[in-house]
Write a protein that holds these residues in place. Structure first.
Motif, PDB file in Angstrom:
ATOM      1  N   LEU A 122       0.834  -1.192   0.000  1.00 34.68           N
ATOM      2  CA  LEU A 122       0.000   0.000   0.000  1.00 34.68           C
ATOM      3  C   LEU A 122       0.877   1.253   0.000  1.00 34.68           C
ATOM      4  CD1 LEU A 122      -2.799   1.217   0.065  1.00 34.68           C
ATOM      5  CD2 LEU A 122      -2.780   1.021   2.551  1.00 34.68           C
ATOM      6  N   SER A 123       1.970   1.210   0.733  1.00 34.09           N
ATOM      7  CA  SER A 123       2.861   2.375   0.786  1.00 34.09           C
ATOM      8  C   SER A 123       3.478   2.654  -0.583  1.00 34.09           C
ATOM      9  CB  SER A 123       3.955   2.177   1.827  1.00 34.09           C
ATOM     10  OG  SER A 123       4.759   1.051   1.496  1.00 34.09           O
ATOM     11  N   ASP A 124       3.766   1.604  -1.352  1.00 34.78           N
ATOM     12  CA  ASP A 124       4.306   1.794  -2.704  1.00 34.78           C
ATOM     13  C   ASP A 124       3.250   2.425  -3.620  1.00 34.78           C
ATOM     14  OD1 ASP A 124       6.737   0.707  -1.930  1.00 34.78           O
ATOM     15  OD2 ASP A 124       6.252  -1.305  -2.692  1.00 34.78           O
ATOM     16  N   LEU A 125       2.009   1.979  -3.502  1.00 36.12           N
ATOM     17  CA  LEU A 125       0.928   2.548  -4.299  1.00 36.12           C
ATOM     18  C   LEU A 125       0.692   4.010  -3.936  1.00 36.12           C
ATOM     19  CD1 LEU A 125      -1.630  -0.398  -4.278  1.00 36.12           C
ATOM     20  CD2 LEU A 125      -0.119   0.307  -6.144  1.00 36.12           C
ATOM     21  N   GLN A 126       0.736   4.314  -2.640  1.00 34.78           N
ATOM     22  CA  GLN A 126       0.553   5.698  -2.200  1.00 34.78           C
ATOM     23  C   GLN A 126       1.663   6.582  -2.735  1.00 34.78           C
ATOM     24  OE1 GLN A 126       0.265   4.893   2.013  1.00 34.78           O
ATOM     25  NE2 GLN A 126      -1.968   5.127   2.004  1.00 34.78           N
ATOM     26  N   LEU A 127       2.884   6.072  -2.758  1.00 31.70           N
ATOM     27  CA  LEU A 127       4.007   6.834  -3.301  1.00 31.70           C
ATOM     28  C   LEU A 127       3.802   7.084  -4.797  1.00 31.70           C
ATOM     29  CD1 LEU A 127       6.803   8.132  -3.038  1.00 31.70           C
ATOM     30  CD2 LEU A 127       7.787   5.857  -3.430  1.00 31.70           C
TER      31      LEU A 127
END
Length: 79
Positions: A11-16
């Motif tokens: 999820l953190s990669d998608l948010q980035l």
């Protein structure tokens, strides 16, 4: 043979990626706006430089005319 299934993105990669895409979209919009405004200013200055009357049209439809002013002499005000 078994299907190969990859691990889903974090999820953190998608948010980035979303943040980066938003930033790039904002930069693109600002660059296009800057180019358009620069072109408008150039047209205004070029028109005045050719002693032409330049018309500015406001969103409400109000029209403002801009012309080259003659140089003022001492004592005429504006100092």
């Amino acid at each position: 043979m078994a299907d190969q299934i990859t691990h889903p993105p974090r999820l953190s990669d998608l948010q980035l990626q979303i943040t980066q895409a938003q930033t790039q979209a904002k930069m693109d919009l600002l660059e296009r706006t800057n180019e358009r405004l620069t072109s408008h200013l150039q047209a205004i200055f070029d028109g005045i430089g050719r002693n032409e009357q330049v018309e500015l049209v406001y969103p409400g439809g109000e029209l403002v005319l801009i012309t080259k002013a003659r140089p003022r002499r001492a004592g005429e005000g504006g100092e």
